[in-house]
Scaffold this motif. Structure first.
Motif, PDB file in Angstrom:
ATOM      1  N   CYS A   1       0.823  -1.215   0.000  1.00 24.34           N
ATOM      2  CA  CYS A   1       0.000   0.000   0.000  1.00 24.34           C
ATOM      3  C   CYS A   1       0.853   1.259   0.000  1.00 24.34           C
ATOM      4  O   CYS A   1       0.443   2.294  -0.521  1.00 24.34           O
ATOM      5  CB  CYS A   1      -0.938   0.006   1.208  1.00 24.34           C
ATOM      6  SG  CYS A   1      -2.275  -1.200   1.057  1.00 24.34           S
ATOM      7  N   LYS A   2       2.054   1.173   0.582  1.00 30.25           N
ATOM      8  CA  LYS A   2       2.907   2.356   0.624  1.00 30.25           C
ATOM      9  C   LYS A   2       3.226   2.847  -0.775  1.00 30.25           C
ATOM     10  O   LYS A   2       3.196   4.049  -1.046  1.00 30.25           O
ATOM     11  CB  LYS A   2       4.195   2.051   1.388  1.00 30.25           C
ATOM     12  CG  LYS A   2       5.087   3.274   1.568  1.00 30.25           C
ATOM     13  CD  LYS A   2       6.269   2.971   2.465  1.00 30.25           C
ATOM     14  CE  LYS A   2       7.144   4.216   2.645  1.00 30.25           C
ATOM     15  NZ  LYS A   2       8.308   3.945   3.524  1.00 30.25           N
ATOM     16  N   ASN A   3       3.510   1.927  -1.695  1.00 36.79           N
ATOM     17  CA  ASN A   3       3.804   2.314  -3.071  1.00 36.79           C
ATOM     18  C   ASN A   3       2.534   2.618  -3.855  1.00 36.79           C
ATOM     19  O   ASN A   3       2.498   3.545  -4.667  1.00 36.79           O
ATOM     20  CB  ASN A   3       4.606   1.221  -3.768  1.00 36.79           C
ATOM     21  CG  ASN A   3       6.038   1.139  -3.262  1.00 36.79           C
ATOM     22  OD1 ASN A   3       6.642   2.157  -2.913  1.00 36.79           O
ATOM     23  ND2 ASN A   3       6.579  -0.068  -3.189  1.00 36.79           N
ATOM     24  N   ILE A   4       1.496   1.847  -3.599  1.00 34.40           N
ATOM     25  CA  ILE A   4       0.237   2.046  -4.331  1.00 34.40           C
ATOM     26  C   ILE A   4      -0.369   3.411  -4.031  1.00 34.40           C
ATOM     27  O   ILE A   4      -0.943   4.065  -4.906  1.00 34.40           O
ATOM     28  CB  ILE A   4      -0.753   0.919  -3.980  1.00 34.40           C
ATOM     29  CG1 ILE A   4      -0.255  -0.404  -4.555  1.00 34.40           C
ATOM     30  CG2 ILE A   4      -2.159   1.218  -4.495  1.00 34.40           C
ATOM     31  CD1 ILE A   4      -0.948  -1.622  -4.000  1.00 34.40           C
ATOM     32  N   LEU A   5      -0.241   3.868  -2.787  1.00 39.23           N
ATOM     33  CA  LEU A   5      -0.844   5.134  -2.382  1.00 39.23           C
ATOM     34  C   LEU A   5       0.054   6.344  -2.642  1.00 39.23           C
ATOM     35  O   LEU A   5      -0.338   7.465  -2.317  1.00 39.23           O
ATOM     36  CB  LEU A   5      -1.219   5.081  -0.901  1.00 39.23           C
ATOM     37  CG  LEU A   5      -2.352   4.119  -0.534  1.00 39.23           C
ATOM     38  CD1 LEU A   5      -2.604   4.121   0.969  1.00 39.23           C
ATOM     39  CD2 LEU A   5      -3.635   4.454  -1.287  1.00 39.23           C
TER      40      LEU A   5
ATOM     41  N   PHE B   1      -4.137   5.446   9.883  1.00 44.37           N
ATOM     42  CA  PHE B   1      -4.697   6.801   9.902  1.00 44.37           C
ATOM     43  C   PHE B   1      -4.132   7.619   8.745  1.00 44.37           C
ATOM     44  O   PHE B   1      -4.865   8.269   7.999  1.00 44.37           O
ATOM     45  CB  PHE B   1      -4.367   7.456  11.244  1.00 44.37           C
ATOM     46  CG  PHE B   1      -4.665   8.927  11.349  1.00 44.37           C
ATOM     47  CD1 PHE B   1      -5.934   9.423  11.121  1.00 44.37           C
ATOM     48  CD2 PHE B   1      -3.651   9.824  11.700  1.00 44.37           C
ATOM     49  CE1 PHE B   1      -6.212  10.785  11.244  1.00 44.37           C
ATOM     50  CE2 PHE B   1      -3.919  11.175  11.821  1.00 44.37           C
ATOM     51  CZ  PHE B   1      -5.191  11.662  11.590  1.00 44.37           C
ATOM     52  N   LYS B   2      -2.827   7.561   8.557  1.00 49.63           N
ATOM     53  CA  LYS B   2      -2.205   8.334   7.484  1.00 49.63           C
ATOM     54  C   LYS B   2      -2.645   7.822   6.118  1.00 49.63           C
ATOM     55  O   LYS B   2      -2.882   8.609   5.193  1.00 49.63           O
ATOM     56  CB  LYS B   2      -0.687   8.278   7.618  1.00 49.63           C
ATOM     57  CG  LYS B   2       0.050   9.176   6.633  1.00 49.63           C
ATOM     58  CD  LYS B   2       1.507   9.378   6.996  1.00 49.63           C
ATOM     59  CE  LYS B   2       1.658  10.295   8.196  1.00 49.63           C
ATOM     60  NZ  LYS B   2       3.067  10.747   8.381  1.00 49.63           N
ATOM     61  N   LYS B   3      -2.791   6.507   5.975  1.00 49.48           N
ATOM     62  CA  LYS B   3      -3.264   5.957   4.705  1.00 49.48           C
ATOM     63  C   LYS B   3      -4.687   6.416   4.409  1.00 49.48           C
ATOM     64  O   LYS B   3      -5.033   6.724   3.262  1.00 49.48           O
ATOM     65  CB  LYS B   3      -3.188   4.434   4.729  1.00 49.48           C
ATOM     66  CG  LYS B   3      -1.775   3.891   4.751  1.00 49.48           C
ATOM     67  CD  LYS B   3      -1.782   2.366   4.895  1.00 49.48           C
ATOM     68  CE  LYS B   3      -0.372   1.828   5.085  1.00 49.48           C
ATOM     69  NZ  LYS B   3      -0.368   0.361   5.314  1.00 49.48           N
ATOM     70  N   LEU B   4      -5.521   6.473   5.447  1.00 53.14           N
ATOM     71  CA  LEU B   4      -6.888   6.960   5.269  1.00 53.14           C
ATOM     72  C   LEU B   4      -6.881   8.402   4.781  1.00 53.14           C
ATOM     73  O   LEU B   4      -7.647   8.777   3.889  1.00 53.14           O
ATOM     74  CB  LEU B   4      -7.661   6.841   6.585  1.00 53.14           C
ATOM     75  CG  LEU B   4      -9.056   7.464   6.619  1.00 53.14           C
ATOM     76  CD1 LEU B   4      -9.954   6.877   5.541  1.00 53.14           C
ATOM     77  CD2 LEU B   4      -9.695   7.290   7.990  1.00 53.14           C
TER      78      LEU B   4
ATOM     79  N   LEU C   1       0.828  14.065   5.043  1.00 51.87           N
ATOM     80  CA  LEU C   1       0.715  12.906   4.152  1.00 51.87           C
ATOM     81  C   LEU C   1       2.071  12.307   3.770  1.00 51.87           C
ATOM     82  O   LEU C   1       2.136  11.418   2.918  1.00 51.87           O
ATOM     83  CB  LEU C   1      -0.077  13.283   2.890  1.00 51.87           C
ATOM     84  CG  LEU C   1      -1.492  13.810   3.129  1.00 51.87           C
ATOM     85  CD1 LEU C   1      -2.259  13.911   1.820  1.00 51.87           C
ATOM     86  CD2 LEU C   1      -2.261  12.949   4.120  1.00 51.87           C
ATOM     87  N   ASN C   2       3.122  12.793   4.378  1.00 53.72           N
ATOM     88  CA  ASN C   2       4.444  12.207   4.179  1.00 53.72           C
ATOM     89  C   ASN C   2       4.461  10.776   4.751  1.00 53.72           C
ATOM     90  O   ASN C   2       3.918  10.551   5.835  1.00 53.72           O
ATOM     91  CB  ASN C   2       5.486  13.068   4.905  1.00 53.72           C
ATOM     92  CG  ASN C   2       6.888  12.500   4.801  1.00 53.72           C
ATOM     93  OD1 ASN C   2       7.411  12.320   3.728  1.00 53.72           O
ATOM     94  ND2 ASN C   2       7.467  12.198   5.961  1.00 53.72           N
TER      95      ASN C   2
END
Length: 271
Positions: free
Chosen positions: A4-8, A113-116, A265-266
């Motif tokens: 998800c880190k790369n996808i987002l 939380f940050k991903k949201l 969003l970092n």
């Protein structure tokens, strides 16, 4: 499991480069397409509004508008194109309820939380949309979608935060909430209108970015208090006072500064 880190990873959507101008043009076209669809919806009465289904999620959860909305009938400065956004299982969420849901995630899992927040940022700029039979729709239940897998991962870790409609239902509600804000401000005399470039962010963008800013400012203040719990005299109240002042100045909207959104969003947001 997908990364998800790369996808987002998401490019900052504001600025003056050619790519950013291209992004703005695409967003304008998508918002106009949505506005034209809203204009085409039939309207019932205050007592019996017409229902317009926008999306159907797993477990038959419906995402829909009721038209007309209550602001059509207010005596002073009625919003003639207002509708009521609803997701079955959640109903019509107030901003207080929206902020509460987002902050619950921050307490359960800071990483999710940050991903949201990134998903809401992408939602504000309509980055995760499909055209289905000529209509723009936020994702529903495509099992092959990488973003959807990230949504499912967040919900798995924060399963008690989103109620019976789940995170996908919550994001779909934010989508049609933003859509409805555009209806209020960008339909003039029955036509989609973005002629005033200074008003481009009014409506969808400012509303959804506020859904990032207010929880983040509140979260930062809570973190500050916890860090100073042994020395309460060192607590700095400027953060919470800043939220209040910004809400007063902008009539309930709290748009994040460029530096704030990049920091919050970092490492997902890049320039």
């Amino acid at each position: 499991m997908n990364d998800c880190k790369n996808i987002l990873k998401t490019k900052l959507q504001t600025g003056r480069s050619g790519l950013e101008r291209k992004n703005k043009l695409l967003l304008k076209e998508r918002r106009i397409k949505r506005l034209n669809e809203a204009i085409s919806f039939s309207s019932g009465t205050q007592e019996n509004p017409d229902k317009h289904i926008i999306n159907v999620l797993p477990n038959n959860i419906e995402v829909y508008f009721l038209k007309p909305g209550k602001e059509v009938f207010r005596p002073l400065n009625p919003n003639l194109y207002d509708m009521t956004p609803i997701v079955s299982g959640s109903g019509l969420l107030s901003f207080k309820e929206i902020f509460d849901i987002i902050l619950k995630v921050s307490l359960v899992n800071k990483g999710q939380f940050k991903k949201l927040l990134v998903l809401i940022y992408r939602l504000a700029y309509m980055l995760d949309f499909r055209e289905i039979k000529g209509k723009l729709r936020y994702m529903s239940n495509d099992d092959n979608d990488e973003i959807l897998n990230c949504i499912e991962n967040i919900e798995k870790d924060c399963k008690d935060c989103f109620g019976s409609s789940g995170l996908l239902g919550f994001l779909n509600f934010l989508d049609i909430l933003g859509w409805n804000e555009d209806n209020k401000y960008h339909i003039v005399n029955g036509k989609a209108d973005f002629n005033n470039k200074n008003r481009f962010n009014i409506g969808r963008i400012n509303t959804l970015l506020s859904c990032i800013a207010i929880p983040c400012l509140a979260f930062d203040f809570v973190e500050h208090i916890l860090a100073k719990k042994d020395n309460p005299q060192e607590i700095d109240h400027k953060n919470i006072l800043d939220i209040i002042q910004r809400l007063i100045n902008s009539k309930g909207i709290c748009v994040p500064k460029r530096t704030e959104i990049i920091g919050w969003l970092n490492p997902y947001l890049y320039i």
